[in-house]
Motif scaffolding. Structure first.
Motif, PDB file in Angstrom:
ATOM      1  N   ASN A   1       0.787  -1.367  -0.303  1.00 24.47           N
ATOM      2  CA  ASN A   1      -0.212   0.103  -0.500  1.00 24.47           C
ATOM      3  C   ASN A   1       1.301   1.634  -0.321  1.00 24.47           C
ATOM      4  OD1 ASN A   1      -2.139  -1.666   0.171  1.00 24.47           O
ATOM      5  ND2 ASN A   1      -2.477  -0.846   2.390  1.00 24.47           N
TER       6      ASN A   1
ATOM      7  N   PHE B   1       2.295   4.417  -0.017  1.00 22.13           N
ATOM      8  CA  PHE B   1       2.390   5.893  -1.732  1.00 22.13           C
ATOM      9  C   PHE B   1       3.205   6.865  -1.386  1.00 22.13           C
ATOM     10  CE2 PHE B   1       0.487   7.665  -4.282  1.00 22.13           C
ATOM     11  CZ  PHE B   1       0.442   9.424  -4.095  1.00 22.13           C
ATOM     12  N   ILE B   2       3.563   6.769  -0.333  1.00 19.61           N
ATOM     13  CA  ILE B   2       4.680   8.186  -0.005  1.00 19.61           C
ATOM     14  C   ILE B   2       6.013   8.537  -0.109  1.00 19.61           C
ATOM     15  CG2 ILE B   2       4.903   8.295   2.168  1.00 19.61           C
ATOM     16  CD1 ILE B   2       4.763  10.945   2.198  1.00 19.61           C
TER      17      ILE B   2
ATOM     18  N   LEU C   1       6.283   7.195  -3.873  1.00 19.46           N
ATOM     19  CA  LEU C   1       6.331   8.597  -4.634  1.00 19.46           C
ATOM     20  C   LEU C   1       7.689   9.712  -4.539  1.00 19.46           C
ATOM     21  CD1 LEU C   1       4.259  10.614  -6.061  1.00 19.46           C
ATOM     22  CD2 LEU C   1       3.811  11.621  -3.790  1.00 19.46           C
ATOM     23  N   LEU C   2       8.497   9.397  -3.192  1.00 18.64           N
ATOM     24  CA  LEU C   2       9.577  10.059  -2.814  1.00 18.64           C
ATOM     25  C   LEU C   2      10.954   9.390  -4.051  1.00 18.64           C
ATOM     26  CD1 LEU C   2       9.581  11.111   0.966  1.00 18.64           C
ATOM     27  CD2 LEU C   2       9.645  12.782  -1.632  1.00 18.64           C
TER      28      LEU C   2
ATOM     29  N   LEU D   1      11.464   7.214  -6.347  1.00 16.03           N
ATOM     30  CA  LEU D   1      11.019   5.848  -7.646  1.00 16.03           C
ATOM     31  C   LEU D   1      11.152   7.345  -8.607  1.00 16.03           C
ATOM     32  CD1 LEU D   1       9.731   3.254  -6.957  1.00 16.03           C
ATOM     33  CD2 LEU D   1      11.819   3.590  -6.900  1.00 16.03           C
TER      34      LEU D   1
ATOM     35  N   GLN E   1       9.579   6.182 -14.826  1.00 14.45           N
ATOM     36  CA  GLN E   1       8.093   5.911 -14.815  1.00 14.45           C
ATOM     37  C   GLN E   1       7.637   4.091 -14.717  1.00 14.45           C
ATOM     38  OE1 GLN E   1       5.971   7.633 -18.217  1.00 14.45           O
ATOM     39  NE2 GLN E   1       3.805   6.854 -16.673  1.00 14.45           N
TER      40      GLN E   1
ATOM     41  N   PHE F   1       7.965   1.591 -11.598  1.00 10.17           N
ATOM     42  CA  PHE F   1       6.967   2.427 -10.029  1.00 10.17           C
ATOM     43  C   PHE F   1       6.080   1.596  -9.986  1.00 10.17           C
ATOM     44  CE2 PHE F   1       7.500   6.491 -10.768  1.00 10.17           C
ATOM     45  CZ  PHE F   1       6.770   7.188 -11.373  1.00 10.17           C
TER      46      PHE F   1
ATOM     47  N   SER G   1       0.666   0.501  -6.764  1.00 13.83           N
ATOM     48  CA  SER G   1      -0.133   2.410  -6.251  1.00 13.83           C
ATOM     49  C   SER G   1       0.132   3.333  -6.921  1.00 13.83           C
ATOM     50  CB  SER G   1       0.523   2.704  -4.433  1.00 13.83           C
ATOM     51  OG  SER G   1       0.517   2.066  -3.829  1.00 13.83           O
ATOM     52  N   GLN G   2       1.491   3.740  -7.110  1.00 11.04           N
ATOM     53  CA  GLN G   2       1.621   4.719  -7.952  1.00 11.04           C
ATOM     54  C   GLN G   2       0.655   5.276 -10.120  1.00 11.04           C
ATOM     55  OE1 GLN G   2       6.214   4.617  -7.773  1.00 11.04           O
ATOM     56  NE2 GLN G   2       5.320   6.914  -7.714  1.00 11.04           N
TER      57      GLN G   2
ATOM     58  N   LEU H   1      -2.025   3.535 -10.345  1.00 10.23           N
ATOM     59  CA  LEU H   1      -3.056   3.540 -10.338  1.00 10.23           C
ATOM     60  C   LEU H   1      -3.613   5.005 -10.544  1.00 10.23           C
ATOM     61  CD1 LEU H   1      -5.223   2.079  -9.780  1.00 10.23           C
ATOM     62  CD2 LEU H   1      -5.617   2.398  -7.421  1.00 10.23           C
ATOM     63  N   GLN H   2      -2.643   5.994  -9.845  1.00 11.91           N
ATOM     64  CA  GLN H   2      -3.131   7.488 -10.314  1.00 11.91           C
ATOM     65  C   GLN H   2      -3.182   7.950 -11.104  1.00 11.91           C
ATOM     66  OE1 GLN H   2       0.705   9.741  -8.676  1.00 11.91           O
ATOM     67  NE2 GLN H   2      -1.015  11.531  -7.794  1.00 11.91           N
ATOM     68  N   PHE H   3      -2.440   7.910 -11.544  1.00 10.32           N
ATOM     69  CA  PHE H   3      -2.042   7.173 -13.352  1.00 10.32           C
ATOM     70  C   PHE H   3      -3.936   7.609 -14.466  1.00 10.32           C
ATOM     71  CE2 PHE H   3       1.555   8.875 -13.537  1.00 10.32           C
ATOM     72  CZ  PHE H   3       2.879   7.868 -13.664  1.00 10.32           C
TER      73      PHE H   3
ATOM     74  N   VAL I   1      -5.346  -3.731  -8.072  1.00  8.36           N
ATOM     75  CA  VAL I   1      -4.858  -4.055  -6.742  1.00  8.36           C
ATOM     76  C   VAL I   1      -4.925  -3.857  -5.342  1.00  8.36           C
ATOM     77  CG1 VAL I   1      -3.367  -1.772  -5.354  1.00  8.36           C
ATOM     78  CG2 VAL I   1      -4.194  -1.662  -7.911  1.00  8.36           C
TER      79      VAL I   1
END
Lengths: 276, 442, 303
Positions: A207, A209-210, A213-214, A216, A219, A222, A225-226, A228-230, A250
């Motif tokens: 799970n 995310f942060i 995010l910081l 990696l 693309q 990834f 979690s990341q 899915l954001q796309f 997911v």
């Protein structure tokens, strides 16, 4: 009694409806996904939504390779879970079963660190990894797991203390080294607790995310979690049926895992919540 | 015992294997013989394909350099992180609005000497597009793909409402909206709108410019609450006043994905939309039967000098500080900046070109029927772009918030913009102070 | 004996080595560095420049800081008590000897397993003002009651500043399964003798609840409330995805989001560190207050 049942049923429906809705939407054609009144069971099950969400379907989605993200996430989970189980059990053993000068102070400090929220150390940690040249790799995400974490140390220590010390004593008299006692006497008895730690760290990594995010950058590297954001507003607006299909992908492994390890889960949560 | 040993060895093998695999994903091995230039870009889908074609053409045209195209999301943040990590790409495709911030942070190289060597100078470009990369008297970036903006309209919807021609002034636009709006009689929800200032919402910061305002004086004064800017925001708020805030929000919330047939403009929910040169591509992909046209954005009736205005947006190429192969990186950039490179890129991305001159096939082959309009608009003298200031991300966030507040009728335009002014002037002062401290400016 | 003692000490330190190293590198160093950076102006590419208390003073005047703090407090103060009441309530319901307890427990727990990003995406869809589940459900409901001229039109949850935080709070309640399981386990630890004794005394169910059950699980409640407060304060992933930039109008711009933007987008690392420390102080104070307030009310059954 009946009243309680009724309330529980109603509440269950409320709790489950969003998930059911998610699956229902994921199987719809996009044009009917957003229709009033809502259709619960779509006329055709668009299984290809899952395939589209899962693969490298650049026509519809523009390069969101879920297969790749899944692989990356699993690799990361393997490394983190292995590191967590190994390092935390070793350290907790030290706190629980061995006496050494400064041990209790060290343990108190360990507990204190649980109060330090991540944002406080986020910037310098980032600076540290940057200086090491690790930003852009997976290392910041799994290497720290091999050095222990306060919460797991605490949990395992409490558990280790419940193992009768006579067993260790007997092994010592037999001439076993501490490592052997740890490996052959204590560890096998601690399997349930270790399983709980493994399970929770798997969940946390899946799970997370942060962290990704910081750290990696590329693309292709990834995690899920990341990824899915796309789906959500690449350029405004959202493709709901695909987004729900991707979300289901997911969530599904976690739910399946839960069904197989229910007992462990519940025990573990109780352990973490009560003994605290 | 045996089983235990096997399990241990297997476990170690799995862990080691994972480490090695995870490293391979993130570390790239350069191909032998050529200089390996790493190029980070933001694009995906057909836009990425267009740039990939340019990269392939470059790689094929010589054998000393090999450019590697990587798709990076959030590139404006990730590039800076990579620079600070000491391992940046050789070429990065940032947004035009990032240039000032990166330059102030000293995160990108000055390209003056490279340009001189290759004979690249301002007169190759349409001024608006060159200016975006020119900051504090140095060339910090060169254009990759430009964009300009115009009013797209749905011919059938306008005709059905009895509107003969698309509006020229904002006053005409307002009248047209009154004719075009349709509601569901049962719920009073909006089902059709003439125009929505919040759609697509990519240039929310720019509304002041359309009404003749500016966001700062170019040096040291923020002008967020100038009368023209306030007037623009009053016009935006007039929509919420006339048609109802929550109805508009609800309506907008139901819009489908931009890149799909459920796009609000493509499926007939909105009759006119402020959009960029790429829109024709999405129209032909998802709504090929849509009868549409594009005209310059309207102007206020009392300001005919603002006619034929557009915003010049642009993607740029920079060389980050710490790049391993800056010279080779510029060889690639030079190729992109040629007519040949630009033709492949801008035709492929269905956009206009930043160069003053393009080969005639560019216009004849271009899939956008209104390419002449999109190419001519940025040549106008009043063409504007995002302000070149290091604190632009914060300023843009503040303007976005103000736009929301005005749209949701939480503040009057004057209040919202006064707040932005009060917040941003100290920030600007502080950033100038920091630059002075570092010796970047006097 | 002495040899054994020192052998044990050496083993102890060796076993604890991973944590000792990890603590120093990943906790001690960043904490100290963070304190130092908070007194500097630090923009990633240049070395930090000492500026004294400037960051803290600026924070005091920063109205986005105040806004994000207000948003965060609002969220914490409303979601934690509400969530506690609901999860304890659910646990009490489940604690009654009913058939299918395991099933219900599963249903209530499942939502808390959902990864943050999937959660955000799912609820973006559920809260959609035109086609979302919630508003369509409300429409249907009001349709059934048309006789009473009730017309419930669901609000635009995600684009109205009045409803954006409540939407997030609603989501927090939906994912409260974790706490519920903990309370359930705690309830099952309540000594049966006490409950039976109060039954004999003729106590009503609500009296039993107030005077036996709740006090017996009060340590568990305290622990969970504190953990929930600390967690709620740090809310980041879900609003980051659902509400970019804290829209609408920064109503969902929470503390950690501003911290993250300050560091990563605006390149003001020193300022971000100062924010981190203020957050730490606030959490510390909140925890102490909770402990103090609960002193009289929490019953520790010796152990």
């Amino acid at each position: 009694m009946f009243l309680i049942h009724l309330v529980l049923v109603v509440l269950s429906i409320i709790f489950l409806t969003p998930l059911v809705w998610m699956i229902s939407t994921s199987l719809k054609e996009e044009s009917i996904a957003a229709k009033t009144p809502p259709i619960w069971i779509p006329p055709h099950f668009e299984w290809h939504n899952y395939w589209d969400a899962f693969t490298y379907n650049s026509q519809k989605l523009g390069y969101i390779p879920f297969l790749v993200y899944g692989r990356n996430t699993i690799l990361l989970c393997i490394l983190v879970v292995a590191g967590t189980v190994i390092s935390n059990s070793v350290v907790a053993y030290s706190f629980a079963r061995l006496k050494w000068p400064g041990r209790d102070i060290a343990f108190a400090v360990t507990l204190a660190t649980m109060m330090v929220p991540f944002p406080v150390v986020m910037v310098p940690l980032f600076g540290l990894f940057r200086d090491l040249g690790w930003v852009g790799t997976y290392r910041p995400l799994w290497v720290p797991a091999w050095f222990g974490a306060a919460f797991n140390i605490f949990l395992l220590r409490q558990f280790f203390r419940t193992i009768p010390s006579e067993l260790s004593e007997a092994a010592r008299i037999d001439g076993c080294s501490e490592w052997q006692i740890f490996k052959d006497v204590v560890l096998p008895l601690a399997k349930p607790a270790l399983a709980v730690v493994a399970l929770f760290s798997f969940l946390a990594t899946w799970n997370d995310f942060i962290g990704p995010l910081l750290y990696l950058l590329n693309q292709q590297s990834f995690t899920l979690s990341q990824g899915l954001q796309f789906y959500q507003s690449q350029a405004g607006g959202t493709s709901w049926s695909l987004l729900m299909a991707a979300s289901t992908i997911v969530i599904a492994p976690i739910i399946i895992l839960f069904f197989f390890t229910q007992r462990l889960f519940i025990q573990g949560i109780a352990l973490s919540g009560i003994k605290g | 015992m045996h089983l235990g040993a096997v399990k241990t060895v297997a476990g170690i093998a799995v862990i080691l294997g994972s480490v090695i695999w995870s490293e391979r994903i993130v570390i790239h091995n350069p191909p032998p013989g050529r200089v390996h230039v790493v190029y980070w870009e933001k694009w995906t889908d057909f836009e990425a394909d267009a740039m990939r074609d340019v990269v392939d053409a470059f790689n094929a045209s010589q054998d000393k350099i090999y450019v590697d195209y990587l798709s990076i999301s959030g590139i404006e943040n990730k590039t800076l992180m990579a620079v600070s990590g000491g391992d940046p790409p050789d070429v990065a495709g940032l947004y035009g609005q990032n240039v000032a911030q990166y330059a102030d942070d000293d995160a990108i190289l000055v390209l003056d000497d490279f340009c001189k060597q290759k004979g690249i100078s301002a007169d190759r470009y349409i001024p608006a597009f060159f200016k975006i990369g020119y900051y504090r008297n140095h060339i910090y970036s060169l254009p990759s793909a430009p964009a300009s903006v115009a009013l797209h309209y749905n011919k059938d919807m306008l005709a059905a409402a009895g509107i003969a021609e698309p509006p020229k002034t904002y006053e005409e636009l307002d009248e047209d909206c009154d004719k075009l709006i349709k509601r569901d009689p049962r719920t009073n929800h909006i089902i059709q709108q003439g125009f929505m200032p919040a759609e697509p919402g990519w240039w929310n910061f720019a509304w002041g410019y359309w009404f003749g305002g500016k966001l700062w004086n170019g040096k040291d004064k923020i002008t967020a609450n100038s009368p023209e800017n306030i007037r623009a925001f009053e016009w935006i708020q007039s929509f919420s006043k006339k048609y109802g805030t929550s109805e508009m929000q609800s309506f907008r919330g139901g819009f489908g994905a931009f890149n799909s047939p459920q796009n609000a403009f493509l499926d007939g929910q909105v009759a006119m939309e402020q959009q960029g040169v790429w829109m024709s591509n999405f129209i032909s992909k998802h709504a090929p039967h849509l009868k549409w046209g594009a005209v310059p954005m309207p102007y206020p009736k009392d300001r005919p000098d603002l006619a034929n205005l557009t915003v010049a947006d642009e993607d740029v190429l920079v060389i980050p500080r710490g790049a391993k192969h800056p010279k080779e990186a510029f060889e690639f950039i030079n190729f992109v900046e040629s007519q040949k490179g630009m033709t492949i890129l801008c035709l492929g991305q269905r956009k206009n070109s930043p160069l003053k001159e393009m080969p005639p096939e560019f216009y004849s082959k271009h899939p956008n029927p209104f390419i002449k309009l999109f190419s001519d608009l940025p040549k106008g003298p009043k063409t504007f772009s995002t302000p070149q200031m290091g604190i632009w991300p914060e300023y843009m966030a503040a303007l976005s918030t103000a736009f929301d507040e005005v749209n949701l009728m939480q503040k009057t335009p004057k209040e919202a913009l006064d707040d932005v002014q009060a917040r941003m002037q100290p920030k600007l002062d502080e950033s100038l102070e920091r630059l002075r401290r570092r010796g970047v400016i006097k | 004996m002495k040899a054994r003692r020192s052998k044990e000490s050496i083993a102890g330190v060796l076993f604890a080595l991973p944590w000792l190293i990890g603590f120093t590198v990943f906790m001690l160093y960043p904490v100290c560095a963070s304190i130092y950076y908070s007194f500097c102006e630090y923009s990633v590419l240049k070395p930090p420049i000492y500026v004294g208390f400037e960051n803290y003073v600026d924070l005091f005047h920063d109205d986005i800081f105040r806004k994000s703090l207000w948003n965060t407090f609002f969220y914490v103060i409303i979601s934690v008590p509400l969530s506690t009441i609901i999860t304890i309530g659910l646990a009490l319901l489940l604690n009654a000897k009913i058939r299918g307890q395991a099933f219900y427990r599963t249903f209530f727990y499942l939502p808390s397993l959902v990864p943050q990003t999937a959660l955000a995406c799912l609820w973006l869809w559920v809260f959609n003002s035109e086609h979302g589940l919630l508003n369509m459900g409300l429409e249907k409901l009001s349709g059934h009651f048309w006789i009473f001229h009730w017309h419930i039109s669901g609000p635009p949850w995600l684009s109205d500043t009045t409803w954006s935080k409540p939407a997030l709070i609603f989501m927090a309640l939906w994912t409260g399964g974790n706490a519920m399981v903990i309370y359930l386990a705690g309830l099952q630890d309540v000594p049966v003798e006490l409950l039976e004794a109060s039954d004999l005394d003729g106590a009503s169910p609500s009296a039993k609840l107030r005077h036996v059950t709740i006090p017996m699980i009060s340590p568990v409640i305290l622990f969970n409330v504190i953990m929930a407060m600390i967690g709620a304060f740090q809310i980041f992933a879900v609003p980051y995805i659902m509400f970019p930039n804290g829209q609408p109008a920064q109503s969902t711009y929470f503390y950690v989001m501003y911290l993250f933007d300050t560091a990563i987008v605006y390149h003001k690392m020193g300022y971000a560190c100062a924010m981190g420390w203020i957050m730490f102080i606030l959490i510390f104070v909140m925890t102490l207050l909770s402990l103090k307030v609960s002193e009289k009310r929490v019953y520790y059954s010796g152990g």
